[in-house]
Write a protein that holds these residues in place. Structure first.
Motif, PDB file in Angstrom:
ATOM      1  N   ASP A 253       0.807  -1.218   0.000  1.00  0.00           N
ATOM      2  CA  ASP A 253       0.000   0.000   0.000  1.00  0.00           C
ATOM      3  C   ASP A 253       0.837   1.263   0.000  1.00  0.00           C
ATOM      4  OD1 ASP A 253      -2.452  -1.340   0.012  1.00  0.00           O
ATOM      5  OD2 ASP A 253      -2.398  -1.576   2.187  1.00  0.00           O
ATOM      6  N   GLY A 254       2.099   1.148   0.394  1.00  0.00           N
ATOM      7  CA  GLY A 254       2.943   2.332   0.435  1.00  0.00           C
ATOM      8  C   GLY A 254       4.378   1.949   0.686  1.00  0.00           C
TER       9      GLY A 254
ATOM     10  N   ILE B 208       4.721  -0.904   3.277  1.00  0.00           N
ATOM     11  CA  ILE B 208       3.573  -0.695   4.155  1.00  0.00           C
ATOM     12  C   ILE B 208       2.344  -1.447   3.651  1.00  0.00           C
ATOM     13  CG2 ILE B 208       1.987   1.036   5.103  1.00  0.00           C
ATOM     14  CD1 ILE B 208       4.259   3.116   4.514  1.00  0.00           C
ATOM     15  N   GLN B 209       1.655  -2.089   4.588  1.00  0.00           N
ATOM     16  CA  GLN B 209       0.315  -2.624   4.336  1.00  0.00           C
ATOM     17  C   GLN B 209      -0.613  -1.963   5.344  1.00  0.00           C
ATOM     18  OE1 GLN B 209      -1.426  -5.848   2.350  1.00  0.00           O
ATOM     19  NE2 GLN B 209      -2.322  -3.839   2.543  1.00  0.00           N
TER      20      GLN B 209
ATOM     21  N   ALA C  40      -3.449 -12.889   6.069  1.00  0.00           N
ATOM     22  CA  ALA C  40      -3.165 -11.526   5.600  1.00  0.00           C
ATOM     23  C   ALA C  40      -1.684 -11.213   5.720  1.00  0.00           C
ATOM     24  CB  ALA C  40      -4.004 -10.521   6.394  1.00  0.00           C
ATOM     25  N   LEU C  41      -1.058 -11.680   6.812  1.00  0.00           N
ATOM     26  CA  LEU C  41       0.381 -11.456   6.992  1.00  0.00           C
ATOM     27  C   LEU C  41       1.189 -12.248   5.973  1.00  0.00           C
ATOM     28  CD1 LEU C  41       1.733  -9.622   9.155  1.00  0.00           C
ATOM     29  CD2 LEU C  41      -0.623 -10.178   9.696  1.00  0.00           C
ATOM     30  N   GLN C  42       0.747 -13.472   5.692  1.00  0.00           N
ATOM     31  CA  GLN C  42       1.448 -14.287   4.693  1.00  0.00           C
ATOM     32  C   GLN C  42       1.404 -13.622   3.318  1.00  0.00           C
ATOM     33  OE1 GLN C  42      -0.784 -17.947   5.539  1.00  0.00           O
ATOM     34  NE2 GLN C  42       1.152 -18.950   6.081  1.00  0.00           N
ATOM     35  N   ALA C  43       0.230 -13.066   2.977  1.00  0.00           N
ATOM     36  CA  ALA C  43       0.096 -12.406   1.681  1.00  0.00           C
ATOM     37  C   ALA C  43       0.994 -11.179   1.600  1.00  0.00           C
ATOM     38  CB  ALA C  43      -1.362 -12.006   1.460  1.00  0.00           C
ATOM     39  N   PHE C  44       1.054 -10.421   2.675  1.00  0.00           N
ATOM     40  CA  PHE C  44       1.890  -9.219   2.699  1.00  0.00           C
ATOM     41  C   PHE C  44       3.366  -9.585   2.571  1.00  0.00           C
ATOM     42  CE2 PHE C  44       4.029  -5.952   5.576  1.00  0.00           C
ATOM     43  CZ  PHE C  44       4.171  -5.007   4.564  1.00  0.00           C
ATOM     44  N   ILE C  45       3.800 -10.583   3.312  1.00  0.00           N
ATOM     45  CA  ILE C  45       5.203 -10.986   3.254  1.00  0.00           C
ATOM     46  C   ILE C  45       5.536 -11.583   1.888  1.00  0.00           C
ATOM     47  CG2 ILE C  45       6.876 -12.637   4.208  1.00  0.00           C
ATOM     48  CD1 ILE C  45       5.603 -12.013   6.967  1.00  0.00           C
ATOM     49  N   GLY C  46       4.554 -12.239   1.277  1.00  0.00           N
ATOM     50  CA  GLY C  46       4.758 -12.727  -0.090  1.00  0.00           C
ATOM     51  C   GLY C  46       4.993 -11.573  -1.053  1.00  0.00           C
ATOM     52  N   SER C  47       4.246 -10.494  -0.893  1.00  0.00           N
ATOM     53  CA  SER C  47       4.433  -9.310  -1.735  1.00  0.00           C
ATOM     54  C   SER C  47       5.786  -8.663  -1.472  1.00  0.00           C
ATOM     55  CB  SER C  47       3.309  -8.298  -1.470  1.00  0.00           C
ATOM     56  OG  SER C  47       2.054  -8.808  -1.850  1.00  0.00           O
TER      57      SER C  47
ATOM     58  N   THR D 100      13.032  -6.272   2.825  1.00  0.00           N
ATOM     59  CA  THR D 100      13.357  -6.909   4.102  1.00  0.00           C
ATOM     60  C   THR D 100      12.657  -6.253   5.290  1.00  0.00           C
ATOM     61  OG1 THR D 100      15.304  -5.490   4.373  1.00  0.00           O
ATOM     62  CG2 THR D 100      15.632  -7.618   3.258  1.00  0.00           C
ATOM     63  N   LYS D 101      12.084  -5.057   5.084  1.00  0.00           N
ATOM     64  CA  LYS D 101      11.432  -4.323   6.175  1.00  0.00           C
ATOM     65  C   LYS D 101       9.992  -3.988   5.802  1.00  0.00           C
ATOM     66  CE  LYS D 101      15.738  -1.993   7.515  1.00  0.00           C
ATOM     67  NZ  LYS D 101      16.382  -0.665   7.684  1.00  0.00           N
ATOM     68  N   GLY D 102       9.095  -4.223   6.750  1.00  0.00           N
ATOM     69  CA  GLY D 102       7.696  -3.924   6.491  1.00  0.00           C
ATOM     70  C   GLY D 102       6.963  -3.479   7.734  1.00  0.00           C
ATOM     71  N   VAL D 103       5.897  -2.730   7.526  1.00  0.00           N
ATOM     72  CA  VAL D 103       5.020  -2.297   8.615  1.00  0.00           C
ATOM     73  C   VAL D 103       3.593  -2.648   8.214  1.00  0.00           C
ATOM     74  CG1 VAL D 103       4.163  -0.362   9.978  1.00  0.00           C
ATOM     75  CG2 VAL D 103       6.550  -0.410   9.258  1.00  0.00           C
ATOM     76  N   PHE D 104       2.932  -3.438   9.040  1.00  0.00           N
ATOM     77  CA  PHE D 104       1.535  -3.799   8.795  1.00  0.00           C
ATOM     78  C   PHE D 104       0.699  -3.053   9.832  1.00  0.00           C
ATOM     79  CE2 PHE D 104      -1.096  -7.162   6.661  1.00  0.00           C
ATOM     80  CZ  PHE D 104      -2.315  -6.726   7.133  1.00  0.00           C
ATOM     81  N   VAL D 105      -0.172  -2.168   9.356  1.00  0.00           N
ATOM     82  CA  VAL D 105      -0.968  -1.319  10.239  1.00  0.00           C
ATOM     83  C   VAL D 105      -2.444  -1.646  10.074  1.00  0.00           C
ATOM     84  CG1 VAL D 105      -1.478   1.051  10.949  1.00  0.00           C
ATOM     85  CG2 VAL D 105       0.725   0.509   9.895  1.00  0.00           C
ATOM     86  N   THR D 106      -3.141  -1.766  11.193  1.00  0.00           N
ATOM     87  CA  THR D 106      -4.584  -1.962  11.145  1.00  0.00           C
ATOM     88  C   THR D 106      -5.247  -1.134  12.243  1.00  0.00           C
ATOM     89  OG1 THR D 106      -6.405  -3.573  11.222  1.00  0.00           O
ATOM     90  CG2 THR D 106      -4.534  -3.976  12.682  1.00  0.00           C
ATOM     91  N   THR D 107      -6.493  -0.756  11.997  1.00  0.00           N
ATOM     92  CA  THR D 107      -7.254  -0.049  13.026  1.00  0.00           C
ATOM     93  C   THR D 107      -7.871  -1.026  14.018  1.00  0.00           C
ATOM     94  OG1 THR D 107      -9.083  -0.059  11.445  1.00  0.00           O
ATOM     95  CG2 THR D 107      -7.808   1.966  11.626  1.00  0.00           C
TER      96      THR D 107
END
Length: 308
Positions: free
Chosen positions: A201-202, A216-217, A231-238, A245-252
């Motif tokens: 997403d960013g 960013i997701q 959802a985490l597996q899909a994000f890490i796949g992307s 190597t670095k990611g941030v997964f944010v949810t409300t």
């Protein structure tokens, strides 16, 4: 007229609940009827808090609604808008003479909320002694600050949920920049907004050439919609597809235990930010919030009076 002549916020609970049941969704919607019911003058309606930021009566209606929300009698439906819940409707059917903190104590949600406050309160405030008698003025200020801060957190998440998905993604990029990623420069961050689950997403570049980047997701979910492991597996796949190597997964909302356990085991460094943490980061870094009022506490400067 003085603020003491206005109805206290507990006195406003029952009429405000009745008005919300009549689809008066906002504080502004409630004001005309509150003025009629309590025979308030125009001067009383216009009376401001010491900060000058809000009328006293609007502030008290807000807090009446806030307390009833924690009891489960009303619930937010949009930014600044509320509706009555089945619990609230059941209470009105009983035709109570009033609603106050004693009535709210009969609701488990309210009890849980108040018990959280009790855990944060100073130890001296326990043992059944009224806090006003045992707390110092500084402790009372701290307790009031915590209550206002918690209300801000809730209001902030409600406001975030009203955003479009694209604006939410941009918000997360702005937050990371405000936290110092990409040296805080706007050109170092970008909301991508790819469609489909697991998409990036960013991205925020930590160096000018983009050799080191944080992906960013952003999931704008209702509180009850927990983010799970898929959802985490899909994000890490992307991320893998981008050699990231670095990611941030944010949810409300929040993350399931399985999702949290999964992230600890993967090679990529992924940070999870849930709703409460998101609100706290926004408050701490001044994103989506403003300073309403500043109070300065002063003490005697002992060094000034030292005799040399």
């Amino acid at each position: 007229m003085s603020a003491q002549e206005l109805p206290r916020f507990e006195e406003l609970m029952l009429p405000v609940l009745e008005l919300i049941a009549e689809h008066r969704k906002t504080v502004a919607d409630c004001l005309p009827e509150i003025q009629k019911r309590f025979h308030l003058t125009a001067e009383q309606m216009d009376e401001l808090l010491p900060s000058g930021k809000q009328t006293t009566i609007s502030n008290r209606i807000h807090w009446a609604r806030n307390y009833m929300k924690h009891a489960g009698l009303v619930e937010p439906i949009a930014r600044g808008q509320y509706k009555i819940t089945p619990l609230g409707q059941q209470l009105l059917v009983q035709k109570p003479e009033k609603i106050d903190k004693t009535v709210l104590e009969g609701y488990p949600l309210y009890q849980a909320w108040r018990s959280q406050d009790a855990e944060k309160a100073p130890a001296s405030a326990s043992h059944g002694v009224p806090p006003v008698e045992v707390e110092t003025p500084e402790e009372r200020i701290e307790a009031s600050f915590r209550q206002l801060d918690e209300a801000l957190t809730e209001d902030l998440l409600t406001a975030v949920l009203s955003l479009t998905p694209a604006r939410f993604e941009q918000l997360i990029v702005e937050l990371l920049l405000a936290m110092g990623y990409g040296d805080g420069r706007a050109e170092m961050g970008q909301a991508i907004g790819k469609s489909g689950d697991g998409g990036i997403d960013g991205v925020v570049n930590e160096d000018k050439l983009g050799l080191d980047a944080v992906y960013i997701q952003a999931k704008r979910y209702a509180p009850e919609n927990t983010v799970g492991r898929p959802a985490l597996q899909a994000f890490i796949g992307s991320m893998t597809g981008e050699s990231a190597t670095k990611g941030v997964f944010v949810t409300t909302s929040s993350f399931s235990k399985e999702a949290q356990d999964y992230v600890r085991r993967v090679q990529q460094r992924v940070v999870l930010i849930d709703g409460p943490r998101l609100a706290r980061l926004m408050i701490d870094h001044g994103v989506g919030v403003k300073v309403d009022q500043t109070y300065v506490l002063r003490s005697v400067d002992a060094n000034f009076f030292d005799i040399v």
